[in-house]
Design a protein around this motif. Structure first.
Motif, PDB file in Angstrom:
ATOM      1  N   GLY A   1      57.980  39.430  30.166  1.00 43.26           N
ATOM      2  CA  GLY A   1      55.897  38.365  29.853  1.00 43.26           C
ATOM      3  C   GLY A   1      55.874  37.472  29.417  1.00 43.26           C
ATOM      4  N   ILE A   2      55.718  37.339  28.145  1.00 43.93           N
ATOM      5  CA  ILE A   2      55.526  35.805  27.597  1.00 43.93           C
ATOM      6  C   ILE A   2      56.554  34.662  28.242  1.00 43.93           C
ATOM      7  N   LEU A   3      57.288  34.679  28.826  1.00 45.57           N
ATOM      8  CA  LEU A   3      58.161  33.668  29.219  1.00 45.57           C
ATOM      9  C   LEU A   3      57.789  32.833  31.076  1.00 45.57           C
ATOM     10  N   LEU A   4      56.847  34.249  31.141  1.00 42.71           N
ATOM     11  CA  LEU A   4      56.913  34.137  32.668  1.00 42.71           C
ATOM     12  C   LEU A   4      55.336  33.467  32.147  1.00 42.71           C
ATOM     13  N   ILE A   5      54.105  33.476  32.240  1.00 40.40           N
ATOM     14  CA  ILE A   5      53.502  33.263  30.991  1.00 40.40           C
ATOM     15  C   ILE A   5      53.064  31.693  31.191  1.00 40.40           C
ATOM     16  N   LEU A   6      54.232  31.649  30.018  1.00 33.17           N
ATOM     17  CA  LEU A   6      54.637  30.674  29.618  1.00 33.17           C
ATOM     18  C   LEU A   6      54.810  29.616  30.228  1.00 33.17           C
ATOM     19  N   VAL A   7      55.737  29.494  32.042  1.00 32.10           N
ATOM     20  CA  VAL A   7      56.254  29.001  33.228  1.00 32.10           C
ATOM     21  C   VAL A   7      54.584  28.888  34.074  1.00 32.10           C
ATOM     22  N   PHE A   8      54.363  30.218  34.466  1.00 32.78           N
ATOM     23  CA  PHE A   8      54.075  30.404  36.306  1.00 32.78           C
ATOM     24  C   PHE A   8      52.534  29.801  35.510  1.00 32.78           C
ATOM     25  N   SER A   9      51.637  30.071  34.042  1.00 30.70           N
ATOM     26  CA  SER A   9      50.407  30.560  33.994  1.00 30.70           C
ATOM     27  C   SER A   9      49.818  29.744  33.383  1.00 30.70           C
TER      28      SER A   9
ATOM     29  N   LEU B   1      49.312  31.149  38.753  1.00 35.17           N
ATOM     30  CA  LEU B   1      49.134  32.799  38.780  1.00 35.17           C
ATOM     31  C   LEU B   1      48.314  32.745  37.956  1.00 35.17           C
ATOM     32  N   PRO B   2      47.380  33.754  37.711  1.00 38.58           N
ATOM     33  CA  PRO B   2      47.217  34.399  36.247  1.00 38.58           C
ATOM     34  C   PRO B   2      47.761  35.139  35.414  1.00 38.58           C
ATOM     35  N   ALA B   3      47.227  34.590  33.933  1.00 34.69           N
ATOM     36  CA  ALA B   3      48.228  35.313  32.376  1.00 34.69           C
ATOM     37  C   ALA B   3      48.048  36.129  32.286  1.00 34.69           C
ATOM     38  N   PHE B   4      46.574  36.952  32.665  1.00 39.16           N
ATOM     39  CA  PHE B   4      45.849  37.709  32.145  1.00 39.16           C
ATOM     40  C   PHE B   4      44.618  38.625  33.070  1.00 39.16           C
ATOM     41  N   GLY B   5      44.682  40.175  33.070  1.00 39.58           N
ATOM     42  CA  GLY B   5      43.424  40.457  33.901  1.00 39.58           C
ATOM     43  C   GLY B   5      43.942  40.894  34.827  1.00 39.58           C
ATOM     44  N   ARG B   6      43.338  41.731  35.731  1.00 38.76           N
ATOM     45  CA  ARG B   6      43.668  41.834  36.356  1.00 38.76           C
ATOM     46  C   ARG B   6      42.522  41.794  38.404  1.00 38.76           C
TER      47      ARG B   6
ATOM     48  N   TRP C   1      36.523  56.571  43.748  1.00 45.19           N
ATOM     49  CA  TRP C   1      36.546  56.830  42.499  1.00 45.19           C
ATOM     50  C   TRP C   1      37.904  56.154  41.578  1.00 45.19           C
ATOM     51  N   TRP C   2      39.097  55.700  43.463  1.00 44.71           N
ATOM     52  CA  TRP C   2      39.252  54.846  43.087  1.00 44.71           C
ATOM     53  C   TRP C   2      39.804  53.244  43.142  1.00 44.71           C
ATOM     54  N   SER C   3      40.538  52.714  42.479  1.00 44.81           N
ATOM     55  CA  SER C   3      40.071  51.242  41.969  1.00 44.81           C
ATOM     56  C   SER C   3      40.934  49.969  42.513  1.00 44.81           C
ATOM     57  N   SER C   4      41.002  49.708  43.759  1.00 50.37           N
ATOM     58  CA  SER C   4      42.185  48.831  43.807  1.00 50.37           C
ATOM     59  C   SER C   4      42.024  47.334  44.548  1.00 50.37           C
ATOM     60  N   GLY C   5      43.292  46.320  43.416  1.00 54.27           N
ATOM     61  CA  GLY C   5      43.622  44.893  43.631  1.00 54.27           C
ATOM     62  C   GLY C   5      44.017  44.842  44.453  1.00 54.27           C
TER      63      GLY C   5
ATOM     64  N   SER D   1      42.148  37.356  44.154  1.00 54.06           N
ATOM     65  CA  SER D   1      42.872  37.296  42.722  1.00 54.06           C
ATOM     66  C   SER D   1      43.591  38.425  42.173  1.00 54.06           C
ATOM     67  N   GLY D   2      43.197  40.300  42.996  1.00 56.20           N
ATOM     68  CA  GLY D   2      44.134  41.435  42.706  1.00 56.20           C
ATOM     69  C   GLY D   2      45.163  41.432  42.882  1.00 56.20           C
ATOM     70  N   ARG D   3      45.448  40.363  43.872  1.00 54.86           N
ATOM     71  CA  ARG D   3      47.161  40.670  44.355  1.00 54.86           C
ATOM     72  C   ARG D   3      47.343  39.489  43.414  1.00 54.86           C
ATOM     73  N   ALA D   4      46.872  38.395  43.162  1.00 55.43           N
ATOM     74  CA  ALA D   4      47.603  36.825  42.612  1.00 55.43           C
ATOM     75  C   ALA D   4      47.902  37.828  40.828  1.00 55.43           C
ATOM     76  N   ALA D   5      47.452  38.402  40.506  1.00 49.13           N
ATOM     77  CA  ALA D   5      47.269  39.163  39.082  1.00 49.13           C
ATOM     78  C   ALA D   5      48.616  40.292  39.292  1.00 49.13           C
ATOM     79  N   LEU D   6      49.206  41.167  40.311  1.00 47.10           N
ATOM     80  CA  LEU D   6      49.665  42.135  39.946  1.00 47.10           C
ATOM     81  C   LEU D   6      50.914  41.553  40.375  1.00 47.10           C
ATOM     82  N   VAL D   7      51.231  40.312  40.767  1.00 49.44           N
ATOM     83  CA  VAL D   7      52.445  39.301  40.696  1.00 49.44           C
ATOM     84  C   VAL D   7      53.174  39.429  39.102  1.00 49.44           C
ATOM     85  N   LEU D   8      53.081  38.975  38.413  1.00 52.46           N
ATOM     86  CA  LEU D   8      53.674  38.493  36.899  1.00 52.46           C
ATOM     87  C   LEU D   8      53.627  39.924  35.974  1.00 52.46           C
ATOM     88  N   PRO D   9      52.689  40.307  36.095  1.00 49.07           N
ATOM     89  CA  PRO D   9      52.982  41.916  35.250  1.00 49.07           C
ATOM     90  C   PRO D   9      54.087  42.671  35.801  1.00 49.07           C
ATOM     91  N   SER D  10      54.099  42.988  37.373  1.00 47.10           N
ATOM     92  CA  SER D  10      54.831  44.011  38.367  1.00 47.10           C
ATOM     93  C   SER D  10      56.570  43.075  38.279  1.00 47.10           C
TER      94      SER D  10
END
Length: 332
Positions: free
Chosen positions: A147-155, A161-166, A174-178, A183-192
């Motif tokens: 995760g740290i390497l992905l943030i360093l390179v791509f963020s 891509l965003p480094a944090f948040g959803r 009651w369901w919240s979806s990104g 921005s929600g789809r972009a935020a999913l890339v690195l953590p997934s």
């Protein structure tokens, strides 16, 4: 089949009772909930009144029975830190964790299955050697390092891509979806990607091992003798006979991904249940910790039970073996 089903359900109930006891004993004696809930100006009488209201003066067995009864109803009390109902907090955070796990699972299948087939079919090529080396790296590296390497390179370096948040989310009941916002789809890339890397290597190695065994079977030799194209032989006939263990592994790993997503969620500050648990540990928020442990254990037990029941439905020998063991135990 009914006896087998009842046995599995009883085993699941026993495991959940054991987990409830573990959660109760650990979190009951980890810090003082009264001191966490009152302010500095509270008097001793205020503390004593709160302790009585929380039932902390009762015997341990009474508290445990009350804890199990409330847990069955989904009642884990009020969060000491947020002063909100614990299950409300869990329901707010669960969609984020579930979407992250689903995307990571899909990535592991889309990448792991083709890579496993390629490494099995083309064993002597450099591509297969590179994929095998990559799988060793994927197994060896901890998820927080990835995760740290992905943030360093791509963020940080590339700024793609965003480094944090959803990101932005859309509420569907009651369901919240990104999934429905850029921005929600972009935020999913690195953590997934970070969460799925270990799963990708598992799927790839399993598919490779199964493919090597299937490729030596007679029906594959007959398919080649009939003159079928190798692409059809490999990707249709051989792969189809390798998917059952992959499906089983994927179902079992969903529980693992939910449980261990807390590391990825902490690195990327992903607002899911894992991050909520880490914050609860930091602030000694006992009800949230207990609810998280119970919920994750329930998911594990539920998936294991469903897999056992599915296997018994597909393979009647498992049911007969269980019946024979039960008959021997009863003296028949």
């Amino acid at each position: 089949m009914l006896a087998f089903l009842l046995k599995r359900l009883l085993n699941a109930a026993f495991v959940m009772l054991a987990v409830a006891l573990l959660a109760f004993m650990i979190f009951r004696f980890f810090g003082d909930p009264v001191e966490m809930m009152v302010n500095e100006q509270a008097t001793q009488s205020d503390r004593a009144e709160l302790r009585e209201r929380l039932g902390l003066n009762d015997g341990l067995f009474t508290q445990y029975v009350r804890f199990v009864g409330n847990a069955v109803q989904g009642d884990f009390g009020i969060s000491y830190r947020n002063q909100q109902d614990v299950m409300v907090l869990m329901a707010e955070r669960f969609p984020a964790t579930f979407e992250l796990v689903i995307v990571a699972t899909v990535l592991s299948l889309l990448i792991g299955i083709p890579c496993g087939v390629l490494t099995a079919v083309h064993q002597d090529r450099k591509l297969a050697d590179g994929l095998q080396l990559g799988s060793i790296v994927g197994v060896s590296l901890p998820s927080f390092v990835v995760g740290i390497l992905l943030i360093l390179v791509f963020s940080v370096t590339l700024g793609w891509l965003p480094a944090f948040g959803r990101g932005d989310t859309v509420n569907i009941g009651w369901w919240s979806s990104g999934f429905f916002t850029p921005s929600g789809r972009a935020a999913l890339v690195l953590p997934s990607i970070s969460l799925s890397l270990f799963q990708i290597t598992l799927v790839m190695r399993l598919v490779r091992a199964e493919m090597l065994e299937v490729l030596r079977s007679d029906f594959i030799k007959f398919a080649r003798a009939r003159g079928l194209p190798l692409s059809i032989v490999h990707w249709r006939h051989a792969l189809r006979n390798c998917l059952m263990p992959v499906i089983t592994l994927t179902g079992m790993q969903i529980g693992n991904l939910i449980a261990f997503a807390l590391v990825t969620e902490t690195v990327f500050q992903w607002p899911g249940m894992g991050l909520l648990f880490i914050q609860a540990v930091t602030f000694v928020d006992i009800p949230v910790m207990a609810a998280y442990l119970m919920l994750v254990s329930f998911i594990f037990v539920l998936i294991n039970t469903l897999v056992d029941i599915t296997y018994a439905y597909v393979d009647p020998r498992l049911r007969s073996d269980a019946s024979v063991k039960g008959g021997v135990a009863n003296g028949h």
